[in-house]
Scaffold this motif. Structure first.
Motif, short mmCIF file in Angstrom:
data_model
loop_
_atom_site.label_atom_id
_atom_site.label_comp_id
_atom_site.label_asym_id
_atom_site.label_seq_id
_atom_site.Cartn_x
_atom_site.Cartn_y
_atom_site.Cartn_z
N SER A 114 106.58 -12.21 48.08
CA SER A 114 105.42 -11.34 47.93
C SER A 114 105.13 -11.10 46.44
O SER A 114 103.97 -11.06 46.03
N TYR A 115 106.17 -10.98 45.66
CA TYR A 115 105.99 -10.83 44.21
C TYR A 115 105.42 -12.10 43.60
O TYR A 115 104.50 -12.07 42.78
N ASP A 116 105.93 -13.24 44.05
CA ASP A 116 105.53 -14.52 43.51
C ASP A 116 104.04 -14.76 43.73
O ASP A 116 103.31 -15.14 42.81
N LEU A 117 103.57 -14.52 44.95
CA LEU A 117 102.21 -14.92 45.30
C LEU A 117 101.17 -13.82 45.09
O LEU A 117 99.99 -14.10 44.96
N LEU A 118 101.61 -12.55 45.06
CA LEU A 118 100.63 -11.46 44.90
C LEU A 118 100.92 -10.54 43.73
O LEU A 118 100.08 -9.73 43.36
N GLY A 119 102.11 -10.61 43.17
CA GLY A 119 102.42 -9.79 42.01
C GLY A 119 102.82 -8.37 42.33
O GLY A 119 102.81 -7.51 41.45
N ILE A 120 103.15 -8.09 43.60
CA ILE A 120 103.65 -6.75 43.92
C ILE A 120 105.09 -6.63 43.42
O ILE A 120 105.91 -7.50 43.69
N LYS A 121 105.36 -5.55 42.68
CA LYS A 121 106.71 -5.40 42.12
C LYS A 121 107.54 -4.50 43.03
O LYS A 121 107.08 -3.43 43.43
N TYR A 122 108.75 -4.95 43.33
CA TYR A 122 109.61 -4.19 44.23
C TYR A 122 110.72 -3.55 43.43
O TYR A 122 111.64 -4.23 42.96
N GLU A 123 110.61 -2.24 43.27
CA GLU A 123 111.57 -1.49 42.48
C GLU A 123 112.90 -1.44 43.22
O GLU A 123 112.96 -0.97 44.36
N GLY A 124 113.98 -1.94 42.57
CA GLY A 124 115.28 -1.89 43.21
C GLY A 124 115.72 -3.23 43.76
O GLY A 124 116.86 -3.39 44.17
N ASN A 125 114.82 -4.21 43.79
CA ASN A 125 115.23 -5.56 44.19
C ASN A 125 116.12 -6.13 43.09
O ASN A 125 115.73 -6.14 41.92
N PRO A 126 117.33 -6.62 43.43
CA PRO A 126 118.29 -7.01 42.40
C PRO A 126 117.92 -8.30 41.67
O PRO A 126 118.50 -8.61 40.64
N ASP A 127 116.97 -9.06 42.20
CA ASP A 127 116.73 -10.39 41.62
C ASP A 127 115.27 -10.77 41.77
O ASP A 127 114.93 -11.75 42.42
N LEU A 128 114.39 -9.98 41.20
CA LEU A 128 112.96 -10.17 41.42
C LEU A 128 112.40 -11.28 40.53
O LEU A 128 111.79 -11.02 39.50
N ARG A 129 112.66 -12.53 40.95
CA ARG A 129 112.09 -13.69 40.24
C ARG A 129 111.13 -14.40 41.19
O ARG A 129 111.08 -14.12 42.36
N ARG A 130 110.38 -15.36 40.63
CA ARG A 130 109.55 -16.20 41.50
C ARG A 130 110.46 -16.99 42.42
O ARG A 130 111.57 -17.36 42.05
#
Lengths: 159, 171
Positions: A114-130
């Motif tokens: 979801s972050y990769d394709l829409l740019g929503i940032k998830y606070e607390g995700n340990p590995d928020l990469r594409r």
């Protein structure tokens, strides 16, 4: 337990953290939750004896309109055999949602997509990469105002 | 003597039977086109069709085409499917690792020109020929095994007409 009971229960526990209940729409009935409360709500949905939503079937992102992005959570309870749809609206200029990785660890990769394709940032995700696109990709292609880049690493992109 | 049947009339056979004369080009090309080792590599739905072509029903092995797991062993790479931009740089790298002489067969619409992704595929390379030179294009979505075989026979035809001697002469 049907969705009205779930909604009333959530409303009683979380009060303002819970938005409206939407029924009678072409898709599944859903409950809106505040972006800053979603983790607590999900812990409750998982651990409450009458709910027991032990599986996150899918977490997806939506470009809803010009100002809003939405994260959609499809939950299922293997124990009680019922399902629920939760939605979280966030503004496009600051799209931050609490991660539910601590609740269901499967959320980690879903949130990355979801972050990769829409740019929503998830606070607390340990590995928020594409997760799908290359790491040096520019932009989030499922946004409706996305512009295809002319070149990527020296390769022409348009036809 | 199968080998004599497959080489052409320029072979001379001597009466003792143990000696024959041909040109270096003919012999080398015969050897090369009879053992086109293929890169063990598939991309999308075309790869399924490629596997079907490899399997017993169409039996690529009868042309000496067998998959090899290392680009250093390979003579030909089949680009069998949609090439995403992320994959494109990997393909370029694999192609660069193959020793000369090497051949490229582009299989299916995606690899030829982007296929159904030509307009809205932000992530798809619109034709593998944008990054590596292609010898034979096989149209189809995906091409049937017969079409792929035809394409591979075209590559063999191309090899048959090549000449080492001429290359040295030019240099």
């Amino acid at each position: 337990m049907d969705i009205n009971d779930v909604y009333n229960l959530l409303k009683k526990v979380f009060e303002d953290g819970i938005g409206e209940l939407k029924t009678g729409i072409p898709v599944e009935d859903c409950i809106y939750v505040e972006a800053g409360k979603i983790e607590a709500v999900c812990f409750f949905l998982r651990d409450e004896e009458r709910l027991q939503f032990d599986a996150l079937m899918c977490l997806s992102g939506v470009d809803k309109d010009k100002t809003t992005l939405t994260t959609v959570y499809h939950l299922y309870s293997y124990a009680l055999k019922h399902r629920l749809t939760i939605k979280v609206d966030v503004p496009k200029d600051n799209p931050v949602v609490q991660s539910v990785y601590q609740v269901w660890s499967t959320a980690e990769w879903h949130e990355r997509e979801s972050y990769d394709l829409l740019g929503i940032k998830y606070e607390g995700n340990p590995d928020l990469r594409r997760i799908l696109l290359p790491e040096d990709w520019e932009g989030h292609p499922l946004l409706k105002d996305y512009k295809v880049q002319e070149f990527y690493n020296g390769m022409k992109v348009p036809y | 003597m199968g080998i004599l049947n497959r080489l052409d009339s320029r072979i001379e056979q001597f009466e003792t039977g143990n000696l024959m004369i041909t040109s270096v080009d003919k012999l080398l090309n015969y050897a090369r086109l009879s053992s086109m080792w293929q890169m063990f590599f598939g991309l999308a739905c075309c790869a399924i069709e490629m596997m079907a072509t490899s399997a017993s029903h169409y039996d690529l092995d009868r042309f000496g085409i067998i998959p090899r797991p290392s680009p250093r062993h390979c003579d030909i790479i089949l680009i069998s499917g949609t090439v995403t931009l992320k994959m494109a740089s990997r393909i370029k790298r694999l192609y660069d690792q193959m020793p000369e002489p090497k051949y490229v067969l582009s299989m299916g619409s995606c690899s030829n020109c982007g296929g159904p992704y030509w307009e809205h595929g932000y992530h798809v390379l619109k034709g593998i020929d944008r990054i590596i030179p292609v010898d034979v294009y096989v149209p189809g979505c995906p091409p049937r095994p017969e079409a792929l075989l035809e394409g591979l026979l075209k590559v063999q035809e191309k090899i048959r007409t090549q000449s080492i001697a001429k290359q040295i002469k030019k240099a």
